[in-house]
Design a protein around this motif. Structure first.
Motif: not given
Length: 498
Positions: A166-168, A269-273, A175-177, A299-302
């Motif tokens: 919900k809050w990656p 845990r791995t996101l594929l886009q 995205w969170n800073m 991770g940083d999610g960039i």
């Protein structure tokens, strides 16, 4: 009876979490004036400590007065008492600059909302009279000799932990800073009527296909060259791109939208886009065109599948469960698409068409971005972080709807990244649309009107979106070593993962 002090200049400065806000110039000697805070708009969570820093420029007073600090709601009632107290140095001995910190905790039961911070001086003996002061610029007083020197937005207490689904991403991810105290703002000059087109979407919804079902059946995604050409995306025209978990009944019909998609791999845990994701029939294979490198949900999610910027297809997304009536505004940066032909800088070289954290711009950027009106705003590039300046009083934006007020809070405290081009006139919000729900549907059920509207609808919501777009500025010093502009974050960092 009202007392008027003969000689004293009182300057009240409020700080949150030890962040100091400088006051304006002191009043002339011999006057008794309360000045507005240097940063009159603050925020805190229920149950959080708040430090009120008192500063005075004064000569010895005729007696020793005490100080009060009140948080007052919109009806003029005291919602929280900051504690009547005697300053460490008696007022009868004050001379020159006097300063001290006074700390108290907001009640855990205080309701989210906006409050005025009202302060004053009073006698410590009968008849307990308050002291009448003169108001400086921006300061108001009420009939109880309380002086409003700041506004405080109270939000619900942050949970102790968070669900990565919900809050990656890491707490210091882009995205969170939160926006920082050192943020440097320059005007974005976003038009409230993109392209001067009354039919322009305000907002458009850029649906993001978020599929976080790691145990769902693996589905093959094949290459399709249809892209945004108008050709039908349903049929594959090339090789296998990915295999990702997708519920059998999840369908994404052919459409010409961006359709960025993020899938959680079986490892959890791995996101594929990928983009643009299309699955025309339940239980069948899917198609897409571009695939980004895998990223870690912790991770940083960039990096991600937004082709116009190279940024994430899930970070910054307005998620199902957010923007609810009576709820907390989103505690993360958002993502927006703008009409790049008008809104972005007219770049002459491809590398000058985007800025960190974006890793790319649209392939057609040179010769398209900024060509409507010859945009010379060098700060406005793909990947720019936009925010409502910290100095802005959100209550003065004229917002008419509750969800817009929530978004205003998020835009001031976290901002929004430009991640794609609407191509035609419009202003877009990136929102979840996946097997766990649709932000469009939730919004309509909650608020009674559509999330996606147009300028000429001229509704409270469309007007609010125009106001928000017009209030945005670029955080010019956003960078890898100063995410959100650096300095002290305006909000606490995201909690640890569950």
């Amino acid at each position: 009876m009202r007392l008027r002090l003969p000689v004293a200049v009182a300057v009240f400065v409020v700080v949150l979490a030890s962040v100091f806000s400088s006051p304006g110039a002191l009043a002339a000697a011999g006057s008794t004036m309360v000045l507005q805070l240097g940063n009159p708009v603050l925020s805190a969570q229920s149950g959080q400590s708040l430090t009120v820093r008192m500063r005075f420029e004064a000569e010895p007073m005729s007696e020793d007065y005490a100080v009060f600090v009140h948080l007052v709601d919109g009806s003029g009632n005291i919602a929280a008492n900051g504690g009547d107290h005697a300053p460490p140095q008696p007022t009868s001995t004050w001379r020159g600059t006097v300063g001290y910190d006074h700390t108290f905790s907001l009640p855990a039961s205080i309701q989210p909302g906006q409050y005025s911070i009202r302060v004053g001086l009073f006698q410590t003996h009968s008849p307990w009279d308050r002291v009448e002061l003169t108001t400086g610029d921006g300061v108001t007083s009420d009939d109880q000799l309380r002086y409003t020197v700041a506004t405080l937005t109270v939000t619900k207490a942050q949970p102790a932990t968070r669900d990565p689904l919900k809050w990656p991403f890491a707490k210091d991810s882009i995205w969170n800073m939160p926006i920082g105290s050192e943020a440097v703002y320059v005007p974005a000059n976003l038009p409230q009527n993109p392209g001067g087109d009354e039919w322009a979407p305000m907002p458009l919804v850029d649906d993001e296909r978020i599929v976080l079902r790691p145990t769902a059946p693996l589905t093959k995604i094949w290459f399709s060259d249809a892209g945004w050409s108008g050709k039908n995306r349903c049929g594959a025209t090339g090789d296998l791109l990915l295999q990702v978990p997708v519920p059998s009944d999840y369908v994404v019909p052919h459409h010409n939208d961006n359709s960025s998609a993020a899938f959680l791999a079986p490892d959890g845990r791995t996101l594929l886009q990928t983009q643009p994701f299309t699955r025309c029939w339940a239980g069948k294979d899917a198609t897409s065109m571009a695939v980004s490198d895998p990223v870690d949900i912790y991770g940083d999610g960039i990096r991600g599948a937004h082709g116009g910027s190279g940024l994430s297809a899930i970070g910054g997304t307005l998620r199902v469960g957010e923007l609810r009536p009576g709820g907390q505004a989103p505690r993360h940066a958002l993502k927006i698409d703008v009409y790049a032909r008008q809104a972005l800088y007219k770049c002459a070289h491809y590398d000058d068409c985007y800025r960190w954290p974006a890793t790319a711009a649209d392939s057609y950027a040179v010769g398209f971005y900024g060509t409507e009106g010859t945009n010379a705003n060098h700060a406005m590039k793909m990947g720019a972080l936009l925010a409502i300046p910290a100095s802005a009083d959100l209550s003065q934006l004229g917002l008419e709807t509750a969800p817009a007020k929530q978004l205003a809070w998020t835009l001031q405290n976290y901002g929004a990244y430009i991640v794609d081009d609407t191509y035609t006139p419009g202003f877009a919000i990136n929102a979840e649309h996946g097997p766990d729900g649709s932000m469009r549907d939730q919004f309509k059920a909650d608020w009674g009107f559509d999330l996606a509207q147009r300028v000429n609808d001229n509704t409270p919501w469309s007007r609010d979106m125009q106001r928000l777009a017009g209030a945005l500025h670029v955080v010019e010093n956003n960078g890898p070593n100063s995410i959100g502009g650096g300095g002290t974050p305006r909000q606490p960092l995201a909690p640890e993962f569950q």
